[in-house]
Enzyme design. Structure first.
Site, PDB file in Angstrom:
ATOM      1  N   LYS A   1       0.852  -1.196   0.000  1.00 39.50           N
ATOM      2  CA  LYS A   1       0.000   0.000   0.000  1.00 39.50           C
ATOM      3  C   LYS A   1       0.883   1.239   0.000  1.00 39.50           C
ATOM      4  O   LYS A   1       1.830   1.346   0.772  1.00 39.50           O
ATOM      5  CB  LYS A   1      -0.887   0.025   1.233  1.00 39.50           C
ATOM      6  CG  LYS A   1      -1.695   1.315   1.316  1.00 39.50           C
ATOM      7  CD  LYS A   1      -2.738   1.272   2.367  1.00 39.50           C
ATOM      8  CE  LYS A   1      -2.183   1.623   3.719  1.00 39.50           C
ATOM      9  NZ  LYS A   1      -3.246   1.950   4.673  1.00 39.50           N
TER      10      LYS A   1
HETATM   11  C1  5RP Z   1      -2.632   4.268   8.867  1.00 36.49           C
HETATM   12  C2  5RP Z   1      -2.993   3.409   7.740  1.00 36.49           C
HETATM   13  C3  5RP Z   1      -4.284   3.673   7.060  1.00 36.49           C
HETATM   14  O1  5RP Z   1      -4.969   2.474   7.008  1.00 36.49           O
HETATM   15  C4  5RP Z   1      -4.071   4.211   5.688  1.00 36.49           C
HETATM   16  O2  5RP Z   1      -3.359   5.411   5.746  1.00 36.49           O
HETATM   17  C5  5RP Z   1      -5.363   4.323   4.870  1.00 36.49           C
HETATM   18  O3  5RP Z   1      -6.196   5.229   5.377  1.00 36.49           O
HETATM   19  P1  5RP Z   1      -6.406   6.670   4.756  1.00 36.49           P
HETATM   20  O4  5RP Z   1      -7.170   6.469   3.467  1.00 36.49           O
HETATM   21  O5  5RP Z   1      -7.205   7.401   5.788  1.00 36.49           O
HETATM   22  O6  5RP Z   1      -5.049   7.286   4.475  1.00 36.49           O
HETATM   23  O7  5RP Z   1      -2.306   2.499   7.394  1.00 36.49           O
HETATM   24  O8  5RP Z   1      -1.401   3.908   9.335  1.00 36.49           O
END
Ligand code: 5RP
Length: 285
Positions: free
Chosen positions: A173
């Site tokens: 991610k």
């Molecule tokens: C926080 C994360 C979140 O799950 C990730 O950032 C996704 O959420 P958002 O769309 O609010 O950024 O890993 O550490």
């Protein structure tokens, strides 16, 4: 790849279109009761029918999600830091793989902090988790967190994603950026994007999701741009249309407006969470 791992992975990224909608509600693990997630159960429940998987910690899973739900769980297993602590990058593995199996997790998630003081520690965390994931057949989602001082560009994000894949992550991610296709090209496992901090208008978040999918992302792991919207159900439905129905941002925004209108006119309880706490800013946003 073993059958069990493949089977679990297919629940996160659908083999029908090689895409997935992951709803991220793990933010409290270092942010506490952040805006929109003060009462996790209230935020999560109405959104579940529209997500392919749910990313959260074991504490919120046990306390705030009914065990009879039929949604694959992406369990965050790294942590040990807080927004008021010294250094967010100083994470350890805080949930065991046995616990993840007890909770019937389909995927395990941890953060790496490339370029940070604790880069080495977080990369070793990842390698240990990949070993365990391979042993028990559970895929690993690596969250590429971005330090304050790091440029969120394709060079840096590409570096972090590639390192995660080299160590053995099954999904990575990251954040959308210019030349995002280069990040995807350089990463031999599926890349999904975080939404990042809440954008002022829903259309902007939908455009971000559309651009990422167009440039090769396998889906989204989105949180704040869904549940900090005044109309979270409308928002997740619009995101789902981009990911699984090839809607462009304008078409998805049309879906958002229609759903918002339906909600208003049917006098359904508004899913807006009462804002009682300060909206913490996340240092890596
Ligand atoms: C926080 C994360 C979140 O799950 C990730 O950032 C996704 O959420 P958002 O769309 O609010 O950024 O890993 O550490």
């Amino acid at each position: 790849m073993d059958w069990g791992l493949k089977n679990r992975l297919s629940k996160i990224i659908s083999p029908k279109d090689n895409r997935g909608v992951m709803l991220a509600v793990d933010h409290g693990y270092f942010l506490g009761p952040t805006d929109g997630l003060q009462t996790p159960r209230t935020t999560i429940r109405p959104l579940l029918p529209y997500a392919d998987s749910l990313m959260l910690t074991r504490g919120v899973l046990r306390t705030s999600v009914n065990p009879d739900v039929n949604i694959p769980i992406v369990l965050r297993v790294s942590g040990g830091t807080s927004i008021v602590g010294e250094d967010l990058s100083n994470e350890s593995l805080v949930t065991s793989v046995e616990e993840a199996i007890r909770l019937n997790a389909s995927c395990l998630a941890l953060s790496i902090f490339v370029g940070s003081k604790h880069e080495h520690k977080t990369l070793v965390n990842l390698s240990k988790l990949v070993d365990l994931g391979e042993k028990y057949g559970i895929p690993i989602l690596t969250v590429t967190a971005v330090g304050k001082e790091m440029n969120r560009d394709s060079r840096y994000l590409g570096l972090a994603c590639r390192i995660a894949a080299e160590i053995g992550a099954h999904i990575v991610k990251t954040y959308y950026c210019q030349n995002f296709e280069e990040v995807v090209e350089g990463c031999p496992v599926p890349v999904i994007i975080a939404g990042g901090k809440k954008l002022p208008r829903e259309l902007e978040a939908l455009q971000l999701a559309y651009n990422a999918l167009r440039d090769g992302a396998a889906g989204v792991d989105m949180g704040r741009n869904i549940w900090q919207s005044d109309w979270p159900i409308a928002m997740i439905k619009a995101v789902q249309a981009i990911v699984h129905k090839n809607a462009d941002a304008k078409e998805a925004y049309g879906i958002f407006l229609e759903e918002e209108e339906n909600d208003k006119s049917s006098h359904k309880e508004r899913q807006k969470v009462v804002r009682t706490t300060v909206n913490h800013s996340v240092p890596f946003d």
